[in-house]
Design a protein around this motif. Structure first.
Motif, PDB file in Angstrom:
ATOM      1  N   LEU A  79      13.860  20.189  -9.038  1.00 20.47           N
ATOM      2  CA  LEU A  79      12.897  20.073  -7.943  1.00 20.47           C
ATOM      3  C   LEU A  79      12.711  21.421  -7.245  1.00 20.47           C
ATOM      4  CD1 LEU A  79      11.155  18.309  -6.067  1.00 20.47           C
ATOM      5  CD2 LEU A  79      13.231  17.831  -4.775  1.00 20.47           C
ATOM      6  N   GLU A  80      13.804  22.099  -6.980  1.00 17.81           N
ATOM      7  CA  GLU A  80      13.745  23.405  -6.318  1.00 17.81           C
ATOM      8  C   GLU A  80      13.031  24.436  -7.193  1.00 17.81           C
ATOM      9  OE1 GLU A  80      14.428  26.260  -3.303  1.00 17.81           O
ATOM     10  OE2 GLU A  80      14.579  24.083  -3.270  1.00 17.81           O
ATOM     11  N   ARG A 115       8.096  21.447  -2.156  1.00 15.84           N
ATOM     12  CA  ARG A 115       9.290  20.599  -2.226  1.00 15.84           C
ATOM     13  C   ARG A 115       8.974  19.231  -1.629  1.00 15.84           C
ATOM     14  NH1 ARG A 115      12.498  23.690   0.741  1.00 15.84           N
ATOM     15  NH2 ARG A 115      13.093  24.998  -0.998  1.00 15.84           N
ATOM     16  N   ASP A 116       8.340  19.210  -0.458  1.00 16.31           N
ATOM     17  CA  ASP A 116       7.993  17.951   0.195  1.00 16.31           C
ATOM     18  C   ASP A 116       6.991  17.156  -0.632  1.00 16.31           C
ATOM     19  OD1 ASP A 116       9.634  18.761   2.260  1.00 16.31           O
ATOM     20  OD2 ASP A 116       7.981  19.364   3.583  1.00 16.31           O
ATOM     21  N   ARG A 150       7.672  13.459  -2.309  1.00 14.25           N
ATOM     22  CA  ARG A 150       6.842  12.294  -1.995  1.00 14.25           C
ATOM     23  C   ARG A 150       6.253  11.662  -3.259  1.00 14.25           C
ATOM     24  NH1 ARG A 150       4.894  15.612   2.088  1.00 14.25           N
ATOM     25  NH2 ARG A 150       3.018  16.014   0.892  1.00 14.25           N
ATOM     26  N   SER A 151       5.876  12.485  -4.208  1.00 19.40           N
ATOM     27  CA  SER A 151       5.217  11.942  -5.395  1.00 19.40           C
ATOM     28  C   SER A 151       6.198  11.448  -6.449  1.00 19.40           C
ATOM     29  CB  SER A 151       4.303  12.996  -6.019  1.00 19.40           C
ATOM     30  OG  SER A 151       5.070  14.033  -6.590  1.00 19.40           O
ATOM     31  N   GLY A 152       7.471  11.795  -6.311  1.00 19.21           N
ATOM     32  CA  GLY A 152       8.473  11.348  -7.271  1.00 19.21           C
ATOM     33  C   GLY A 152       8.486  12.141  -8.559  1.00 19.21           C
TER      34      GLY A 152
END
Length: 99
Positions: free
Chosen positions: A13-14, A89-90, A94-96
């Protein structure tokens, strides 16, 4: 698992958020250079009494537009960079997409 938290570059993710933020910052840099260089070209064109500066502006503008589409539409170190990283990141959380 602690290793992943200690080194955020191993977190998918990062990495994705940083890559996207870096791409957006690259477009902003490209746009600033485009504006500055074309202002100089317009001044040179006006000084020569001709209107030739429109041709490089249009060609380069097309490239800038394509770059923008790739970065902002297709791809779904400074304060700006960090804000972009956090926004990505946010958005990813949120979208998975990070899972």
């Amino acid at each position: 698992m602690n290793h992943l938290l200690a080194n955020p570059t191993h977190d998918p993710l990062e990495r994705l958020a940083r890559r996207r933020a870096h791409a957006k910052l690259g477009w902003y840099t490209h746009a600033c250079v485009y504006v500055l260089v074309n202002l100089v070209l317009v001044a040179m064109s006006a000084a020569s009494g001709r209107n030739w500066a429109i041709f490089p502006a249009l060609g380069w503008g097309l490239g800038l537009a394509i770059h923008g589409v790739v970065v902002f539409v297709l791809a779904g170190g400074t304060g700006l960079h960090e804000r972009l990283v956090q926004a990505e990141r946010d958005r990813i959380s949120r979208s998975g997409q990070g899972s």
